[in-house]
Each structure stands twice: as structure tokens, then as C-alpha cells.
Enzyme design. Structure first.
Site, mmCIF file in Angstrom:
data_model
loop_
_atom_site.group_PDB
_atom_site.id
_atom_site.type_symbol
_atom_site.label_atom_id
_atom_site.label_comp_id
_atom_site.label_asym_id
_atom_site.label_seq_id
_atom_site.Cartn_x
_atom_site.Cartn_y
_atom_site.Cartn_z
ATOM 1 N N ARG A 1 -8.551 -8.369 1.853
ATOM 2 C CA ARG A 1 -7.636 -7.233 2.149
ATOM 3 C C ARG A 1 -7.674 -6.457 0.959
ATOM 4 O O ARG A 1 -6.825 -6.417 0.249
ATOM 5 C CB ARG A 1 -6.529 -7.768 2.642
ATOM 6 C CG ARG A 1 -5.395 -6.873 2.928
ATOM 7 C CD ARG A 1 -4.277 -7.397 3.633
ATOM 8 N NE ARG A 1 -3.278 -6.641 3.970
ATOM 9 C CZ ARG A 1 -2.137 -6.145 3.238
ATOM 10 N NH1 ARG A 1 -2.169 -6.667 1.830
ATOM 11 N NH2 ARG A 1 -1.340 -5.188 3.771
ATOM 12 N N SER B 1 -3.691 -8.997 14.655
ATOM 13 C CA SER B 1 -1.988 -9.159 14.256
ATOM 14 C C SER B 1 -1.285 -9.003 15.708
ATOM 15 O O SER B 1 -1.562 -8.281 16.437
ATOM 16 C CB SER B 1 -1.721 -8.092 13.468
ATOM 17 O OG SER B 1 -2.335 -8.118 11.998
ATOM 18 N N LYS C 1 3.004 -6.039 1.789
ATOM 19 C CA LYS C 1 2.718 -5.206 3.059
ATOM 20 C C LYS C 1 3.800 -3.996 2.903
ATOM 21 O O LYS C 1 4.975 -4.413 3.652
ATOM 22 C CB LYS C 1 2.394 -5.910 4.398
ATOM 23 C CG LYS C 1 1.960 -5.029 5.443
ATOM 24 C CD LYS C 1 1.759 -5.946 6.685
ATOM 25 C CE LYS C 1 1.254 -5.157 7.760
ATOM 26 N NZ LYS C 1 -0.001 -4.329 7.770
HETATM 27 C C1 LIG Z 1 -1.705 -7.801 8.753
HETATM 28 C C2 LIG Z 1 -2.062 -9.190 8.754
HETATM 29 C C3 LIG Z 1 -1.642 -9.934 9.566
HETATM 30 N N1 LIG Z 1 -2.168 -11.471 9.831
HETATM 31 C C4 LIG Z 1 -2.907 -11.603 9.011
HETATM 32 C C5 LIG Z 1 -3.567 -12.989 8.912
HETATM 33 F F1 LIG Z 1 -2.600 -13.868 8.810
HETATM 34 F F2 LIG Z 1 -4.728 -13.266 8.314
HETATM 35 F F3 LIG Z 1 -3.833 -13.416 10.086
HETATM 36 N N2 LIG Z 1 -3.877 -10.763 8.031
HETATM 37 C C6 LIG Z 1 -3.547 -9.426 7.858
HETATM 38 N N3 LIG Z 1 -3.973 -8.666 7.295
HETATM 39 MG MG LIG Z 2 -4.509 -3.719 8.991
#
Ligand SMILES: C=C1C=NC(C(F)(F)F)=NC1=N
Ligand SMILES: [Mg+2]
Length: 221
Positions: free
Chosen positions: A46, A118, A147
Site C-alpha cells: 500500500r 473495504s 489513513k
Molecule cells: C483501506 C483498506 C481497508 N482494509 C484493508 C485490508 F485490511 F487489508 F483488507 N486494506 C486497505 N487498504
Molecule cells: Mg484505497
């Protein structure tokens, strides 16, 4: 390419490290090696936020991380960018509600890859499953610094509510999860926990991963 059935996905979700170059002051490749040694079960590249890499440099890092995962049989997921996922032969893609349409991503990556979506509500969860999601990322479980545009904190109750609504697909909780809160996320019905800072920001990455693995894999017993 194997098809990722629900049980294989649940096993992969147990301890899911999400990381990019901005999440650590160290070499991400070395951090990943240590995290794998500690027992993570899946990795998501990410590369987002202030200072994130782009272009060739980003692709080069993705390939190095992908190679480490291949060496250890750890599934490698790319966040957001389905073209990069295809280019580096990732095992899957993760998209948020604001990213590309999940059905479009599923069509592009095919049935042999995992599609993570998500979800912040039962409605979003149902839509994601209909679009072909292999798993749901539900959060934030707790306040998070990883985030910038995170939704309001759901808490583990967010996972329990999905289960109560009959959402039975693989679910991973994410957002501010630490060793003292991982068990609560599992107890709420998650198949695993996704972490960024708890591992990538730890002084001893391998020990942090091992501690979380004991909690999430221990739940299996
Ligand atoms: C925004 C996100 C929400 N959940 C996940 C994961 F937990 F990996 F599924 N990754 C992300 N990048
Ligand atoms: Mg995203």
C-alpha cells in the site's frame, strides 16, 4: 493460478501486514522479511500518503516485495492499482469504496486472484460480495494514524454487526489494531487482523509479528 476458495482466504487473512515505504523508516524489504519470519500470513503493498513513491521506483519496490513473498509462499496483494497488480503478478488487489468499481476490478484480474474490498456497513458488504469480493476489509476498528481519510471508528462491533446481518464471507479487521486489541477483533467474528504500524513501526518487527500471530492463530485453537 489457483482459485482462492473461502477457506484458503480465511487462512491468509489471519495476520495481514499492510505496508508501504511511508510506513517505516527502514528498508521495507527488510521489514517484510522480519515480519514473515515472525509469522504474518499475507502482505499488502500500500504505497499511499505524503511521500509515497510513484512510477518506476514504486514498481521496482513492488517487484522486490513481491519476490520476497514468493520466496516464502506468502500471498502478495496490491492496494488500489489493478494494473500494477497484473504487472507484478500479484495474488490479488484491494480496493476501497472510493476506488475503482469492484466488479470492474474483478473482471480485469480474473477469477484466479483475490479481490479485497473495504466495507463500513452491511449494505457496502453485500454490494462487495455481489461484485465478486474474496474478502472484506472492515474498519477502522480503532483510531488510526495510517489513513488520513479513515471513516469514523467502528470498533469490533462493526464486524459483529456484519456477522449478525448474515455476512459470512472472509472478513479482516483493520485500523489501529495492537496486541492488546487483536483478540477482541477476532472474538467479534473476524477471520484475521490487518495491521500497519503495530508491525511496521515496531522496534523489533519480528517479535511484534510473532506476538500478534500467537494471538490470531491462537484463536484458531
Ligand atoms: C483501506 C483498506 C481497508 N482494509 C484493508 C485490508 F485490511 F487489508 F483488507 N486494506 C486497505 N487498504
Ligand atoms: Mg484505497
Amino acid at each position: 493460478m489457483c482459485v482462492w476458495d473461502a477457506e484458503a482466504v480465511r487462512r491468509a487473512l489471519r495476520l495481514y501486514l499492510v505496508m508501504g515505504s511511508v510506513n517505516t523508516t527502514r528498508d521495507p524489504v527488510e521489514v517484510l522479511r522480519q515480519a514473515i519470519a515472525g509469522g504474518i500470513t499475507m502482505f499488502q503493498f500500500r504505497e499511499k500518503g505524503t511521500g509515497a513513491l510513484a512510477g518506476e521506483v514504486r514498481t521496482a519496490l513492488a517487484l522486490r516485495l513481491r519476490e520476497v513473498c514468493s520466496q516464502h509462499g506468502i500471498p502478495f496483494i496490491v492496494n488500489d492499482d489493478m494494473e500494477l497488480a497484473v504487472q507484478v503478478e500479484a495474488d490479488g488487489v484491494h480496493v476501497g469504496q472510493g476506488d475503482a468499481d469492484a466488479a470492474l476490478v474483478r473482471a480485469r484480474i480474473g477469477e484466479g486472484r483475490m479481490l479485497g474490498v473495504s466495507a463500513h456497513s452491511a449494505l457496502e458488504a453485500r454490494r462487495a460480495v455481489q461484485a465478486g469480493a474474496s474478502y472484506l476489509g472492515v474498519g477502522p476498528m480503532y483510531p488510526t494514524r495510517s489513513k488520513a481519510d479513515a471513516h469514523a471508528v467502528l470498533g469490533p462491533a462493526g464486524v459483529a454487526e456484519l456477522r449478525a446481518a448474515g455476512i459470512a464471507v472472509p472478513v479482516v479487521g483493520i485500523g489501529g489494531i495492537a496486541p492488546d486489541t487483536a483478540a477482541a477483533v477476532m472474538a467479534a467474528g473476524a477471520d484475521g487482523v490487518a495491521v500497519i504500524s503495530a508491525i511496521a513501526g515496531a522496534a523489533d518487527v519480528r517479535a511484534a509479528a510473532a506476538q500478534l500471530a500467537a494471538i490470531t492463530l491462537g484463536e484458531q485453537a
